[in-house]
Design an enzyme around this catalytic site. Structure first.
Site, PDB file in Angstrom:
ATOM      1  N   CYS A   1      98.320  36.497  70.982  1.00  0.00           N
ATOM      2  CA  CYS A   1      99.113  35.427  71.492  1.00  0.00           C
ATOM      3  C   CYS A   1      98.541  34.097  71.807  1.00  0.00           C
ATOM      4  O   CYS A   1      97.472  33.882  72.512  1.00  0.00           O
ATOM      5  CB  CYS A   1     100.090  36.031  72.615  1.00  0.00           C
ATOM      6  SG  CYS A   1     100.776  37.768  72.189  1.00  0.00           S
TER       7      CYS A   1
ATOM      8  N   ARG B   1      93.384  33.405  65.910  1.00  0.00           N
ATOM      9  CA  ARG B   1      93.323  34.317  66.881  1.00  0.00           C
ATOM     10  C   ARG B   1      94.036  35.389  66.589  1.00  0.00           C
ATOM     11  O   ARG B   1      94.137  36.625  66.993  1.00  0.00           O
ATOM     12  CB  ARG B   1      94.069  33.762  68.308  1.00  0.00           C
ATOM     13  CG  ARG B   1      93.208  32.869  68.998  1.00  0.00           C
ATOM     14  CD  ARG B   1      93.699  32.316  70.078  1.00  0.00           C
ATOM     15  NE  ARG B   1      94.096  33.102  71.189  1.00  0.00           N
ATOM     16  CZ  ARG B   1      93.345  33.169  72.137  1.00  0.00           C
ATOM     17  NH1 ARG B   1      92.324  32.442  72.388  1.00  0.00           N
ATOM     18  NH2 ARG B   1      93.755  34.074  73.153  1.00  0.00           N
TER      19      ARG B   1
ATOM     20  N   TRP C   1     101.754  38.189  69.223  1.00  0.00           N
ATOM     21  CA  TRP C   1     100.968  39.180  68.428  1.00  0.00           C
ATOM     22  C   TRP C   1     101.499  40.465  69.104  1.00  0.00           C
ATOM     23  O   TRP C   1     101.314  40.724  70.330  1.00  0.00           O
ATOM     24  CB  TRP C   1      99.304  39.219  68.617  1.00  0.00           C
ATOM     25  CG  TRP C   1      98.628  40.135  67.874  1.00  0.00           C
ATOM     26  CD1 TRP C   1      98.153  40.060  66.601  1.00  0.00           C
ATOM     27  CD2 TRP C   1      98.133  41.383  68.167  1.00  0.00           C
ATOM     28  NE1 TRP C   1      97.471  41.234  66.260  1.00  0.00           N
ATOM     29  CE2 TRP C   1      97.462  42.011  67.472  1.00  0.00           C
ATOM     30  CE3 TRP C   1      98.352  42.222  69.761  1.00  0.00           C
ATOM     31  CZ2 TRP C   1      96.901  43.368  67.389  1.00  0.00           C
ATOM     32  CZ3 TRP C   1      97.640  43.456  69.575  1.00  0.00           C
ATOM     33  CH2 TRP C   1      96.873  44.109  68.449  1.00  0.00           C
TER      34      TRP C   1
ATOM     35  N   ASN D   1     101.669  34.898  77.619  1.00  0.00           N
ATOM     36  CA  ASN D   1     100.755  35.990  77.061  1.00  0.00           C
ATOM     37  C   ASN D   1     100.234  37.099  78.261  1.00  0.00           C
ATOM     38  O   ASN D   1     100.277  36.813  79.082  1.00  0.00           O
ATOM     39  CB  ASN D   1      99.360  35.017  76.899  1.00  0.00           C
ATOM     40  CG  ASN D   1      99.382  34.233  75.744  1.00  0.00           C
ATOM     41  OD1 ASN D   1     100.485  34.025  74.876  1.00  0.00           O
ATOM     42  ND2 ASN D   1      98.432  33.496  75.525  1.00  0.00           N
ATOM     43  N   GLY D   2     100.034  38.222  77.461  1.00  0.00           N
ATOM     44  CA  GLY D   2      99.509  39.340  78.515  1.00  0.00           C
ATOM     45  C   GLY D   2     100.503  40.376  78.411  1.00  0.00           C
ATOM     46  O   GLY D   2     101.379  40.492  77.602  1.00  0.00           O
TER      47      GLY D   2
ATOM     48  N   GLU E   1      78.015  47.718  61.390  1.00  0.00           N
ATOM     49  CA  GLU E   1      78.709  46.334  61.430  1.00  0.00           C
ATOM     50  C   GLU E   1      79.106  45.991  59.986  1.00  0.00           C
ATOM     51  O   GLU E   1      80.304  45.388  59.874  1.00  0.00           O
ATOM     52  CB  GLU E   1      77.784  45.283  61.979  1.00  0.00           C
ATOM     53  CG  GLU E   1      78.025  43.902  61.728  1.00  0.00           C
ATOM     54  CD  GLU E   1      79.405  43.605  62.449  1.00  0.00           C
ATOM     55  OE1 GLU E   1      79.985  44.353  63.095  1.00  0.00           O
ATOM     56  OE2 GLU E   1      79.861  42.453  61.979  1.00  0.00           O
TER      57      GLU E   1
ATOM     58  N   LYS F   1      82.985  45.020  58.762  1.00  0.00           N
ATOM     59  CA  LYS F   1      83.147  43.792  58.069  1.00  0.00           C
ATOM     60  C   LYS F   1      84.169  44.203  56.735  1.00  0.00           C
ATOM     61  O   LYS F   1      84.853  43.507  56.678  1.00  0.00           O
ATOM     62  CB  LYS F   1      82.055  42.979  57.664  1.00  0.00           C
ATOM     63  CG  LYS F   1      81.969  41.587  57.775  1.00  0.00           C
ATOM     64  CD  LYS F   1      82.254  40.878  58.977  1.00  0.00           C
ATOM     65  CE  LYS F   1      82.038  41.749  60.237  1.00  0.00           C
ATOM     66  NZ  LYS F   1      82.593  41.288  61.464  1.00  0.00           N
TER      67      LYS F   1
ATOM     68  N   GLU G   1      87.766  45.528  57.579  1.00  0.00           N
ATOM     69  CA  GLU G   1      88.395  44.280  58.352  1.00  0.00           C
ATOM     70  C   GLU G   1      89.220  43.518  57.589  1.00  0.00           C
ATOM     71  O   GLU G   1      90.282  43.266  57.496  1.00  0.00           O
ATOM     72  CB  GLU G   1      87.842  43.540  59.235  1.00  0.00           C
ATOM     73  CG  GLU G   1      87.333  43.848  60.773  1.00  0.00           C
ATOM     74  CD  GLU G   1      86.553  42.966  61.283  1.00  0.00           C
ATOM     75  OE1 GLU G   1      86.842  42.565  62.748  1.00  0.00           O
ATOM     76  OE2 GLU G   1      85.384  42.486  60.837  1.00  0.00           O
TER      77      GLU G   1
ATOM     78  N   HIS H   1      75.390  66.812  56.904  1.00  0.00           N
ATOM     79  CA  HIS H   1      76.103  67.767  57.891  1.00  0.00           C
ATOM     80  C   HIS H   1      77.655  67.713  57.785  1.00  0.00           C
ATOM     81  O   HIS H   1      78.084  67.877  58.954  1.00  0.00           O
ATOM     82  CB  HIS H   1      75.682  67.458  59.265  1.00  0.00           C
ATOM     83  CG  HIS H   1      74.014  67.669  59.280  1.00  0.00           C
ATOM     84  ND1 HIS H   1      73.528  68.779  59.137  1.00  0.00           N
ATOM     85  CD2 HIS H   1      73.159  66.763  59.464  1.00  0.00           C
ATOM     86  CE1 HIS H   1      72.363  68.784  59.064  1.00  0.00           C
ATOM     87  NE2 HIS H   1      71.900  67.577  59.436  1.00  0.00           N
TER      88      HIS H   1
ATOM     89  N   LYS I   1      91.683  37.830  66.830  1.00  0.00           N
ATOM     90  CA  LYS I   1      90.362  37.150  67.062  1.00  0.00           C
ATOM     91  C   LYS I   1      89.817  37.567  68.501  1.00  0.00           C
ATOM     92  O   LYS I   1      88.642  37.792  68.877  1.00  0.00           O
ATOM     93  CB  LYS I   1      90.132  35.723  66.894  1.00  0.00           C
ATOM     94  CG  LYS I   1      88.765  35.118  66.806  1.00  0.00           C
ATOM     95  CD  LYS I   1      88.055  35.381  65.769  1.00  0.00           C
ATOM     96  CE  LYS I   1      86.467  34.843  65.981  1.00  0.00           C
ATOM     97  NZ  LYS I   1      85.487  35.829  65.098  1.00  0.00           N
TER      98      LYS I   1
END
Ligand code: G6P
Length: 594
Positions: free
Chosen positions: A2, A27, A74, A100-101, A471, A475, A478, A494, A589
């Site tokens: 947000c 974001r 968001w 926000n929050g 990583e 990537k 995502e 295994h 983000k």
């Protein structure tokens, strides 16, 4: 996640708030809304949309306004729809709120104070607007009603509140979610991210937790939650507005991938004087007094932590553990000896890390933050800070922050060690090698087209290569939505090898002499079972038929180069599929909720 922007002043608040919201698009958000003062009707209007800011902009028919507040949401409480988008209005219509929050006790507050009220959204935010109205209806003035509401809230908030009976005033409040006040001689801008203050403000102050602010066009006053005035000091804004532009690149991600050599060179400038490391000796001495380092981080930063662990152990001889922040915050391992804590966070705002920091501070531990945002909450609240100097990272998928975090932590590990090799020269060599890898970036498109035509993929490696594999897999998933696993290559047999079928893509990372032949054997095992394979190999370890070659470097620093092709593979995979590379679905983000 947000975003909040508000403005009151001589300039056009509509444009300033819309531009600010656009700067926060990176974001991640799923709906947007705005409330503006309309000079024609002498009242506030409210517009909300599910979807992008462009759609919001089209719906606003006011040309100019002296005051506006805006929000990108968001979703956390309730579906992504217009009703749940902010701003929210109180039951009488008098108060308009963006938030926000997360308010943890909103259901309880609803039950205690607002049982007879009808809500139009599923959000926790609407409860805040209603509570303010409720206390006003019990004859408190607006500011006292807001303060009383704030004292009842449990959780996190950055809030802007408009009282329709006071057209020349915005109220703000902050606890645990970031909120910055920006000032110019033509007005006041309030935003949840420094990026949105630009280019409107030239000075700013970051609000502390549990603060309440009254904002007029030429001044604002900060109070604590008891209504006592708090002193504050404005700081100059030290950020270039142009650095958040795409320039000649089609996407921020591609631009940021290409910025990596320059970032490494900038880090060398900031952290070296000739060949000497420029790190505070008192800081290094403090770290040396501890006998175990705990790295806390999330996402890509956690993966940078896995590489840093090896450097701290190999070079500085410091036993190091890496923890996922959201796990550590509520399931703290048994700490023995004298632990030292390093939080790695690009944004410096990740709520999971803030929860860790609160806990660690309560127990009087010493904490260092390694961040890209010197003004961020985690930077301000830790005992020590190292800046990674990567410049604004806009694409949700983190690239240059990862390599910058590794480079800065390599310098720290070196400074804590008795190593005598020329780290500065090694890192400059890496910057040049990055340049040469990036020159050939378009070669990755056909590779991706022929390799990644399945719904899943594996990256495999051992040791440092395994850290990079994690990583690389993150990537790819995502932004291309291909289900990808980063796997310790020896562990495949295994269980996971059962997933290998005809043409399953498996990419091996080979940069370490001691494990190269073992990883190759594991790659052959999956090849025999039908996998389509690719090896990314450092030149000196190359074997016949291997074509994706990485320039040789100090093996401990190889992740800085090995990751580059994997970033490009992810980028081109998303490009080929036509996805929104910089704003992948469901992701944010800066994750400011736990
Ligand atoms: C989000 C981002 C990731 C990032 C993670 C940690 O999930 O999408 O790219 O790695 O948060 O963020 P931080 O700012 O703490 O590094």
């Amino acid at each position: 996640m947000c975003g909040i922007v508000g403005y009151i002043g001589e300039k056009n608040a509509k444009d300033i708030v819309l531009n600010g919201l656009k700067k926060l698009e990176y974001r991640g958000y799923d709906s947007a809304g705005m409330s503006l003062w309309d000079n024609k009707t002498s009242d506030h209007t409210l517009i909300k949309v599910k979807g992008r800011i462009d759609a919001l902009e089209k719906r606003i028919d006011i040309k100019e306004s002296p005051l506006a507040i805006g929000h990108t949401r968001w979703a956390t409480h309730g579906k992504v729809n217009q009703e749940n988008a902010h701003p929210h209005t109180s039951f009488s219509g008098r108060f308009i709120v963006v938030h926000n929050g997360v308010i943890d006790n909103y259901k309880q507050l609803k039950k205690t104070y607002l049982n007879d009220k009808t809500f139009t959204s599923e959000t926790d935010t609407e409860v805040i607007a209603f509570l303010i109205d409720y206390f006003v209806s019990e004859s408190l003035p607006a500011d006292k009603a807001i303060l009383k509401t704030l004292r009842l809230l449990e959780g996190s908030y950055a809030l802007l509140v408009i009282d329709r009976t006071q057209p020349d005033l915005i109220y703000a409040a902050k606890h645990k979610s970031p909120l910055l006040m920006g000032k110019s001689n033509q007005g006041i801008i309030i935003a949840s991210d420094m990026m949105a203050l630009l280019p409107t403000a030239d000075q700013y102050v970051a609000l502390e937790d549990e603060t309440f602010v009254t904002i007029h066009q030429d001044a604002f006053t900060i109070f604590d939650l008891n209504g006592t005035v708090q002193p504050y000091q404005m700081q100059p804004i030290d950020m270039d507005d142009m650095s958040s532009e795409k320039g000649a690149f089609d996407h921020f991600m591609l631009k940021e991938i290409h910025e990596q050599p320059a970032v490494i060179r900038k880090i060398l400038n900031k952290y070296f004087e000739k060949n000497d490391v420029l790190l505070d000796t008192a800081m290094l001495d403090t770290i040396k007094k501890h006998d175990r380092i705990h790295i806390l981080a999330a996402g890509t930063s956690m993966h940078a932590g896995l590489v840093a662990k090896k450097l701290l152990e190999q070079w500085a001889g410091m036993p190091t553990e890496v923890h996922i922040a959201s796990e550590f915050a509520y399931d703290m391992p048994l700490l023995n000896g004298k632990p030292f804590f390093i939080m790695i966070s690009q944004s410096g705002e990740t709520a999971d890390l803030r929860a860790c920091l609160m806990r660690l501070k309560k127990d009087h531990h010493t904490v260092m933050t390694v961040t890209n945002v010197r003004t961020s909450t985690l930077a301000r609240e830790a005992d020590m800070v190292l800046t990674i100097h990567a410049g604004p990272e806009i694409a949700v998928a983190s690239t240059k922050a990862y390599t910058a975090q590794i480079a800065v932590l390599a310098i720290l590990s070196y400074a804590l060690s008795h190593q005598s090799f020329d780290l500065k020269a090694e890192l400059s060599k890496i910057a040049s090698a990055m340049d040469s890898l990036l020159e050939k970036h378009e070669d990755f498109k056909p590779i991706v087209e022929s390799l990644l035509n399945k719904r899943h993929c594996f990256y495999i490696g051992r040791g440092l290569d395994y850290a990079v594999a994690l990583e690389a897999a993150l990537k790819l998933k995502e932004i291309s939505y291909i289900q990808t696993e980063g796997f310790a290559s020896g562990e495949l047999k295994h269980g996971t090898i059962a997933l290998i079928e005809e043409d399953t893509p498996v990419i091996a990372l080979i940069s370490q002499n001691s494990t190269a032949s073992l990883t190759r054997s594991n790659l052959n095992e999956v090849k025999s079972r039908g996998a389509k394979t690719l090896s990314i190999v450092v030149e000196s370890l190359r074997e016949n038929g291997e074509t994706m070659l990485i320039p040789d470097a100090n093996p401990s620093l190889a992740p800085l180069l090995m990751v580059i092709p994997t970033q490009l593979i992810a980028y081109y995979a998303a490009l080929v599929k036509g996805y929104d590379i910089d704003k992948p679905r469901n992701l944010a983000k800066s994750v400011t909720v736990e």
